[in-house]
Design an enzyme around this catalytic site. Structure first.
Site, PDB file in Angstrom:
ATOM      1  N   TYR A   1      -7.235 -10.276   4.940  1.00 57.94           N
ATOM      2  CA  TYR A   1      -7.149  -9.899   3.522  1.00 57.94           C
ATOM      3  C   TYR A   1      -7.784 -10.968   2.611  1.00 57.94           C
ATOM      4  CZ  TYR A   1      -3.507  -6.649   5.210  1.00 57.94           C
ATOM      5  OH  TYR A   1      -2.792  -5.693   5.889  1.00 57.94           O
TER       6      TYR A   1
ATOM      7  N   HIS B   1      -2.716  -8.333  14.518  1.00 59.27           N
ATOM      8  CA  HIS B   1      -3.076  -7.228  13.612  1.00 59.27           C
ATOM      9  C   HIS B   1      -3.383  -5.927  14.355  1.00 59.27           C
ATOM     10  CE1 HIS B   1      -4.533  -6.976   9.211  1.00 59.27           C
ATOM     11  NE2 HIS B   1      -4.137  -5.799   9.595  1.00 59.27           N
TER      12      HIS B   1
HETATM   13  P1  NAP Z   1       0.338   1.761  -0.343  1.00 59.01           P
HETATM   14  O1  NAP Z   1       1.410   0.759  -0.530  1.00 59.01           O
HETATM   15  O2  NAP Z   1       0.646   2.984   0.419  1.00 59.01           O
HETATM   16  O3  NAP Z   1      -0.231   2.237  -1.738  1.00 59.01           O
HETATM   17  C1  NAP Z   1      -0.712   1.339  -2.678  1.00 59.01           C
HETATM   18  C2  NAP Z   1      -1.217   2.153  -3.853  1.00 59.01           C
HETATM   19  O4  NAP Z   1      -0.105   2.778  -4.496  1.00 59.01           O
HETATM   20  C3  NAP Z   1      -1.910   1.309  -4.879  1.00 59.01           C
HETATM   21  O5  NAP Z   1      -3.002   2.035  -5.374  1.00 59.01           O
HETATM   22  C4  NAP Z   1      -0.851   1.112  -5.969  1.00 59.01           C
HETATM   23  O6  NAP Z   1      -1.469   1.019  -7.228  1.00 59.01           O
HETATM   24  C5  NAP Z   1      -0.052   2.370  -5.862  1.00 59.01           C
HETATM   25  N1  NAP Z   1       1.371   2.179  -6.193  1.00 59.01           N
HETATM   26  C6  NAP Z   1       2.210   1.211  -5.776  1.00 59.01           C
HETATM   27  N2  NAP Z   1       3.433   1.396  -6.257  1.00 59.01           N
HETATM   28  C7  NAP Z   1       3.388   2.507  -7.010  1.00 59.01           C
HETATM   29  C8  NAP Z   1       4.333   3.204  -7.792  1.00 59.01           C
HETATM   30  N3  NAP Z   1       5.600   2.808  -7.889  1.00 59.01           N
HETATM   31  N4  NAP Z   1       3.925   4.313  -8.477  1.00 59.01           N
HETATM   32  C9  NAP Z   1       2.637   4.744  -8.396  1.00 59.01           C
HETATM   33  N5  NAP Z   1       1.688   4.132  -7.677  1.00 59.01           N
HETATM   34  C10 NAP Z   1       2.067   3.009  -6.984  1.00 59.01           C
HETATM   35  O7  NAP Z   1      -0.983   1.091   0.301  1.00 59.01           O
HETATM   36  P2  NAP Z   1      -1.347  -0.392   0.723  1.00 59.01           P
HETATM   37  O8  NAP Z   1      -1.047  -1.386  -0.311  1.00 59.01           O
HETATM   38  O9  NAP Z   1      -2.683  -0.387   1.256  1.00 59.01           O
HETATM   39  O10 NAP Z   1      -0.352  -0.624   1.972  1.00 59.01           O
HETATM   40  C11 NAP Z   1       0.817  -1.405   1.866  1.00 59.01           C
HETATM   41  C12 NAP Z   1       0.662  -2.706   2.606  1.00 59.01           C
HETATM   42  O11 NAP Z   1       0.671  -2.488   4.014  1.00 59.01           O
HETATM   43  C13 NAP Z   1      -0.696  -3.387   2.367  1.00 59.01           C
HETATM   44  O12 NAP Z   1      -0.760  -3.978   1.103  1.00 59.01           O
HETATM   45  C14 NAP Z   1      -0.715  -4.349   3.513  1.00 59.01           C
HETATM   46  O13 NAP Z   1       0.048  -5.483   3.239  1.00 59.01           O
HETATM   47  C15 NAP Z   1      -0.087  -3.522   4.628  1.00 59.01           C
HETATM   48  N6  NAP Z   1      -1.101  -2.881   5.511  1.00 59.01           N
HETATM   49  C16 NAP Z   1      -1.117  -3.234   6.822  1.00 59.01           C
HETATM   50  C17 NAP Z   1      -2.025  -2.643   7.681  1.00 59.01           C
HETATM   51  C18 NAP Z   1      -2.035  -3.036   9.119  1.00 59.01           C
HETATM   52  O14 NAP Z   1      -2.946  -2.657   9.856  1.00 59.01           O
HETATM   53  N7  NAP Z   1      -1.071  -3.793   9.575  1.00 59.01           N
HETATM   54  C19 NAP Z   1      -2.928  -1.678   7.218  1.00 59.01           C
HETATM   55  C20 NAP Z   1      -2.881  -1.328   5.879  1.00 59.01           C
HETATM   56  C21 NAP Z   1      -1.956  -1.922   5.035  1.00 59.01           C
HETATM   57  P3  NAP Z   1      -1.008  -0.057  -8.348  1.00 59.01           P
HETATM   58  O15 NAP Z   1      -1.588  -1.379  -7.940  1.00 59.01           O
HETATM   59  O16 NAP Z   1      -1.579   0.514  -9.578  1.00 59.01           O
HETATM   60  O17 NAP Z   1       0.500  -0.068  -8.353  1.00 59.01           O
END
Ligand code: NAP
Length: 306
Positions: free
Chosen positions: A89, A145
């Site tokens: 990241y 990962h």
């Molecule tokens: P997510 O949490 O499913 O969605 C994030 C999106 O939702 C952003 O656009 C955010 O926009 C919005 N959001 C967040 N809270 C909200 C709310 N209360 N109301 C409306 N919209 C909201 O996706 P993600 O951040 O990609 O995934 C979560 C975490 O999982 C990542 O940050 C990462 O740390 C981890 N991850 C791990 C892997 C892996 O392979 N291990 C892969 C992908 C992700 P705003 O910024 O506008 O709130």
């Protein structure tokens, strides 16, 4: 004399037998009790490594530079205690700086970072690099990962770092049933957590149940469907109707649904209202009927390839 001897021998064998049966029972009970239990009062769960992990946190994928620093600082100042970052990241430094500047006691913060497959061949150095970038004395949890070449060696390097006090708990990401069955016999410390894609359109219930049956905690990535998909998920009619009923947002309903299935959540956000909203998930409980309605939304629809 002979009678006394055999009497004593018999009593001795009886005591040993009762003692070993008792011990076996205790071992079995422990096996049955190895489930990771969510405590909704402390908002934490105890991992098989002995450490407590917060049930909700913040993800940092796609948050860079100031946006990452400001989001994590704000989250920490507003009660979030679990942060998920990764080498790939490119924001471990910003996360570390926000942790320092937040003035929150280090022992109250749980930092997860991850080694990427291209680091597996030099994992020991990569672990030291992560400690340096985060600027911390220990990392709460290090994940691999993805499965990849040299993953067993990398895991063993993390096991060594656990013994050295550099890392507290170990986890895996994007490991499913087949991968776990192949991997677990090759390592010594059972992982404390597996982080996989989980949201209402990709529920992966069999995998979750399998991981939980091992006494390993489950954490969901893309809880809101992931960037680019979150709008569709948050506008799903079923979720919106349930949200209205509880006077909560669709995002809060999804996060709460995860917690009630004992899945730890790490929604990503750089929006201060969303960051706060994503923590307000402990003052209501979804009914069995609503849990079932959400279960019925499953489409086995993955939002990323791994
Ligand atoms: P997510 O949490 O499913 O969605 C994030 C999106 O939702 C952003 O656009 C955010 O926009 C919005 N959001 C967040 N809270 C909200 C709310 N209360 N109301 C409306 N919209 C909201 O996706 P993600 O951040 O990609 O995934 C979560 C975490 O999982 C990542 O940050 C990462 O740390 C981890 N991850 C791990 C892997 C892996 O392979 N291990 C892969 C992908 C992700 P705003 O910024 O506008 O709130």
């Amino acid at each position: 004399m002979k009678k006394v001897f055999f009497g004593l021998l018999f009593t001795f064998i009886l005591i040993i037998t009762i003692f070993s049966l008792n011990n076996k029972a205790e071992a079995n009970t422990n096996m049955e009790n190895n489930k990771v239990v969510f405590n909704f009062n402390t908002k934490t769960a105890k991992l098989n490594s002995g450490y407590e992990i917060p049930l909700n946190g913040i993800g940092t994928y796609s948050l860079l530079n100031d946006e990452c620093y400001n989001s994590i600082l704000f989250a920490l100042q507003n009660g979030v205690r679990l942060i998920d970052t990764a080498y790939i990241y490119r924001n471990e430094e910003e996360v570390g700086k926000a942790v320092k500047d937040s003035k929150v006691d280090r022992k109250d913060i749980f930092i997860i970072t991850k080694l990427y497959p291209n680091q597996y061949s030099y994992a020991e150095n990569a672990i030291n690099e992560a400690l340096k970038k985060l600027d911390v004395e220990y990392i709460d949890m290090m994940l691999l990962h993805h499965p990849g070449q040299n993953d067993v060696e990398a895991y063993k390097a993390i096991e060594k770092a656990v013994k050295e006090g550099k890392i507290r708990s170990i986890g895996l990401s994007n490991w499913y049933i087949k991968e776990l069955k192949e991997f677990l016999p090759k390592i010594n410390i059972i992982p404390a957590l597996v982080q996989n894609e989980i949201h209402p359109y990709y529920q992966d219930s069999d995998v979750i149940e399998y991981i939980q049956s091992l006494g390993v905690a489950v954490q969901g990535w893309y809880p809101l469907g992931g960037r680019g998909h979150q709008k569709e998920l948050l506008n799903d009619k079923v979720l919106k109707d349930i949200a209205q009923k509880y006077d909560k947002s669709a995002a809060q309903i999804i996060l709460r649904w995860n917690l009630q299935r004992e899945v730890i959540v790490i929604p990503g956000s750089s929006n201060i209202e969303h960051i706060i909203e994503n923590t307000e998930i402990y003052d209501f409980e979804l009914s069995d009927e609503d849990m079932k309605k959400i279960a019925a939304l499953n489409r086995d629809e993955k939002h990323d390839w791994y």
